[in-house]
Scaffold this active site. Sequence first.
Site: not given
Length: 202
Positions: A8, A13, A70, A153
């Site tokens: 990422t 994260k 994912d 988000f």
Amino acid sequence: MKAVLIATKNRGKAKEFEQMFSKYGIEVKTLLDVDHAIDVAETGKTFEENAILKAETIANQYQLMTIADDSGLMIDALDGSPGIYSARYAGEEKNDEANIDKVLSELMNVSDDRRAATFYCALAVAEPGKETYTVSGTLNGMITHKRIGENGFGYDPIFKISSGKTLAQLSSEEKNAISHRANAMKQLSKLLNQKWGEESIK
């Protein structure tokens, strides 16, 4: 020091993973810390398949243990859509607002008792020459009729949890404690304890 690469470019994260791996003496890196990171095509048919594709490709490129995730939203009334296409549900360009508009439009005449939904996260852990393994986490809720809240988000403003609030009404700390990714990371932590709990990591 042994290192793990999080597939990422999101520093937020990475911080979550840093806390998990610190007790094992493992350094956490992201794609921002390496040169020439490639974009891996998500051609899988499930969240797990896409996470494995990303983890194994990046692990082999940099010869490092790699974790990829994912995740997405599954809505019962839409037969599990948007699912693995959550990020690009309204088109090839990632657009959170357009994605929300499409979901609300498709559910316009759907009653509350049929608006159940689940956020799903799959994490894949890959090491060169070793078997890849996956864990997953979920968060159940329902889709609202309009956007509520300013935080978060993605689909957060239309995903209401059992407290009656949407994810967009929660602070980052509150959301990160209960999210599908947090629940997947709890499963990963259990797996790491089984794998390394009795070992000395060098």
